[in-house]
Scaffold this motif. Sequence first.
Motif, short mmCIF file in Angstrom:
data_model
loop_
_atom_site.label_atom_id
_atom_site.label_comp_id
_atom_site.label_asym_id
_atom_site.label_seq_id
_atom_site.Cartn_x
_atom_site.Cartn_y
_atom_site.Cartn_z
N SER A 23 0.85 -1.20 0.00
CA SER A 23 0.00 0.00 0.00
C SER A 23 0.88 1.25 0.00
CB SER A 23 -0.87 -0.04 1.27
OG SER A 23 -1.60 1.15 1.45
N ILE A 25 3.14 4.43 0.17
CA ILE A 25 4.51 4.81 -0.24
C ILE A 25 5.31 3.56 -0.63
CG2 ILE A 25 6.67 5.79 0.63
CD1 ILE A 25 4.87 7.63 2.45
N ASP A 44 4.55 -7.68 3.56
CA ASP A 44 3.47 -6.91 4.19
C ASP A 44 2.59 -7.88 4.96
OD1 ASP A 44 0.99 -5.12 4.49
OD2 ASP A 44 2.24 -3.82 3.28
N CYS A 66 4.77 -10.86 5.79
CA CYS A 66 5.80 -10.48 6.76
C CYS A 66 5.26 -9.48 7.76
CB CYS A 66 6.98 -9.86 5.98
SG CYS A 66 8.22 -9.08 7.01
N ASP A 67 5.35 -9.84 9.04
CA ASP A 67 5.14 -8.87 10.11
C ASP A 67 6.54 -8.41 10.54
OD1 ASP A 67 4.84 -7.53 12.53
OD2 ASP A 67 3.26 -8.86 13.26
N VAL A 68 6.84 -7.14 10.34
CA VAL A 68 8.21 -6.68 10.59
C VAL A 68 8.62 -6.76 12.06
CG1 VAL A 68 8.39 -5.17 8.57
CG2 VAL A 68 7.49 -4.24 10.74
N ASN A 94 10.06 0.30 5.33
CA ASN A 94 9.03 1.34 5.18
C ASN A 94 7.77 1.10 6.02
OD1 ASN A 94 7.34 3.37 3.49
ND2 ASN A 94 6.33 1.39 3.16
N GLY A 96 5.02 1.04 8.61
CA GLY A 96 4.85 1.90 9.78
C GLY A 96 3.38 2.12 10.08
N THR A 142 11.87 4.62 6.01
CA THR A 142 10.88 5.69 6.05
C THR A 142 10.74 6.20 7.48
OG1 THR A 142 9.69 4.65 4.23
CG2 THR A 142 8.55 6.37 5.43
N TYR A 157 4.44 7.89 17.88
CA TYR A 157 4.85 8.01 16.46
C TYR A 157 6.08 8.91 16.32
CZ TYR A 157 4.29 8.50 11.38
OH TYR A 157 4.49 8.48 10.02
N LYS A 161 9.84 7.77 15.12
CA LYS A 161 10.44 8.30 13.89
C LYS A 161 11.75 9.03 14.19
CE LYS A 161 7.36 6.68 11.02
NZ LYS A 161 7.70 5.61 10.05
N PRO A 187 8.91 12.00 4.94
CA PRO A 187 7.78 12.59 4.21
C PRO A 187 6.92 13.48 5.10
CG PRO A 187 7.86 10.18 3.92
CD PRO A 187 8.79 10.54 5.04
N GLY A 188 6.36 14.52 4.49
CA GLY A 188 5.28 15.28 5.12
C GLY A 188 3.97 14.56 4.88
N VAL A 190 1.15 12.82 3.12
CA VAL A 190 0.99 12.06 1.87
C VAL A 190 -0.34 11.33 1.92
CG1 VAL A 190 2.05 10.33 0.36
CG2 VAL A 190 3.50 11.65 1.93
N THR A 192 -2.41 8.40 1.69
CA THR A 192 -2.31 6.94 1.62
C THR A 192 -3.40 6.37 2.54
OG1 THR A 192 -0.89 6.75 3.56
CG2 THR A 192 0.23 7.11 1.45
N LEU A 194 -2.92 5.17 5.35
CA LEU A 194 -2.61 5.63 6.71
C LEU A 194 -3.28 6.95 7.04
CD1 LEU A 194 -0.62 4.86 9.12
CD2 LEU A 194 0.98 6.46 8.09
N1 LIG Z 1 1.23 9.01 4.67
C1 LIG Z 1 1.93 9.96 5.27
O1 LIG Z 1 1.51 11.13 5.35
C2 LIG Z 1 3.26 9.62 5.90
C3 LIG Z 1 4.08 10.69 6.31
C4 LIG Z 1 5.31 10.42 6.88
C5 LIG Z 1 5.73 9.11 7.04
N2 LIG Z 1 4.91 8.09 6.63
C6 LIG Z 1 5.40 6.73 6.82
O2 LIG Z 1 5.39 6.08 5.57
C7 LIG Z 1 5.37 4.68 5.78
C8 LIG Z 1 4.35 4.05 4.88
O3 LIG Z 1 3.08 4.53 5.25
P1 LIG Z 1 1.93 4.87 4.19
O4 LIG Z 1 1.53 6.26 4.43
O5 LIG Z 1 2.32 4.41 2.86
O6 LIG Z 1 0.75 3.98 4.81
P2 LIG Z 1 -0.05 2.70 4.28
O7 LIG Z 1 -0.94 2.34 5.42
O8 LIG Z 1 -0.64 2.99 2.95
O9 LIG Z 1 1.09 1.60 4.09
C9 LIG Z 1 1.71 0.99 5.19
C10 LIG Z 1 1.81 -0.50 4.90
O10 LIG Z 1 2.52 -1.09 6.01
C11 LIG Z 1 1.89 -2.32 6.30
N3 LIG Z 1 2.19 -2.73 7.68
C12 LIG Z 1 1.66 -2.23 8.82
N4 LIG Z 1 2.16 -2.89 9.87
C13 LIG Z 1 3.01 -3.83 9.39
C14 LIG Z 1 3.82 -4.82 9.98
N5 LIG Z 1 3.84 -5.01 11.31
N6 LIG Z 1 4.57 -5.59 9.17
C15 LIG Z 1 4.54 -5.43 7.82
N7 LIG Z 1 3.78 -4.53 7.21
C16 LIG Z 1 3.02 -3.73 7.99
C17 LIG Z 1 0.41 -2.07 6.06
O11 LIG Z 1 -0.29 -3.31 5.87
C18 LIG Z 1 0.45 -1.20 4.82
O12 LIG Z 1 0.39 -1.98 3.63
C19 LIG Z 1 5.13 4.48 7.28
O13 LIG Z 1 6.36 4.20 7.92
C20 LIG Z 1 4.60 5.83 7.72
O14 LIG Z 1 4.85 6.08 9.08
C21 LIG Z 1 3.70 8.32 6.07
#
Ligand SMILES: NC(=O)c1ccc[n+]([C@@H]2O[C@H](COP(=O)([O-])OP(=O)(O)OC[C@H]3O[C@@H](n4cnc5c(N)ncnc54)[C@H](O)[C@@H]3O)[C@@H](O)[C@H]2O)c1
Length: 266
Positions: A23, A25, A44, A66-68, A94, A96, A142, A157, A161, A187-188, A190, A192, A194
């Motif tokens: 999903s 980023i 994921d 995968c659970d990280v 990535n 989070g 990330t 959070y 980070k 990232p600021g 975005v 998604t 999340l």
């Molecule tokens: N969206 C934003 O505004 C933003 C800004 C700054 C940082 N981020 C960071 O970007 C990264 C990606 O987030 P995103 O916005 O794309 O969100 P997202 O929810 O679209 O994608 C995150 C993915 O991580 C997976 N995930 C969650 N827990 C997991 C685990 N324990 N093991 C494996 N996979 C797992 C989810 O299933 C999901 O597919 C994260 O680290 C988030 O903190 C996002």
Amino acid sequence: MSEVAVGAGRLAGKVAVVTGGASGIGRAAARRFVAEGARVVVGDLDEPGLEALAAELGEACATSRCDVTVEADVERLARVAVDRFGGLDIAFANAGIGTPQRIVDADPDQWNRVLDVNLLGVMLTIKHAARLMDGGGSIVVTASLNAVQPGAGMGAYCASKAGVAMLVQVAALELGPAGIRVNAIGPGFVRTALTEGAFLLPALVEGYEENTPVGRHAAPEEIAGLVVYLASDEASFVSGSLHLIDGGAHTQRYPDILGILDASAG
Ligand SMILES: NC(=O)c1ccc[n+]([C@@H]2O[C@H](COP(=O)([O-])OP(=O)(O)OC[C@H]3O[C@@H](n4cnc5c(N)ncnc54)[C@H](O)[C@@H]3O)[C@@H](O)[C@H]2O)c1
């Protein structure tokens, strides 16, 4: 749109792993990695999301549930890269999550889950990817704007980070001699899965955008470009840094998320 042939491109011949790649980023980066000539192993928790991406990307993509936070899962994910594609050059750590809660109301279990996914998960990904990067490599993590800018209600959070941004420096120090570069992106706002909830509250989106000099949020594809650059040999002298990609938002202040949520509830 011009097509990039597999085998050409800025990541031609490279093998990458991506966590949280089903999903947002991570998925945008996995797509760009393949478009730039890499083969990619995506991990994921979201198995339908993994299946859909594998169907889209074809033979250049393998997946592993995968659970990280589970070391055996992360070790297996990295191993798939070697078993399936013959090596490992790039890791994008990535995955989070975030759960808003004031410190005075904090539930330690929720706190620990955020720290486990965002910080322990990154450490495990660096550990098991680096062990398999025999010919050197690039690890991109990330972090977030919240590594440097606090947001009320985001203690776990923000702490996770900021921790990741320092972990990247330690990893760069330890792994540089092995030819492995390690960088973080910040990232600021975005759009998604999340952040999808925020888009139900126009005041919240306005709060973010008012505090972003370019005046808008980003699409995940805009973040993927920076990830590709850091993963590629173009960044051959770049290591140990946090690279903000936030439309300038770090120059201003984080929106009052809790205030906006309280106002919308009351
Ligand atoms: N969206 C934003 O505004 C933003 C800004 C700054 C940082 N981020 C960071 O970007 C990264 C990606 O987030 P995103 O916005 O794309 O969100 P997202 O929810 O679209 O994608 C995150 C993915 O991580 C997976 N995930 C969650 N827990 C997991 C685990 N324990 N093991 C494996 N996979 C797992 C989810 O299933 C999901 O597919 C994260 O680290 C988030 O903190 C996002």
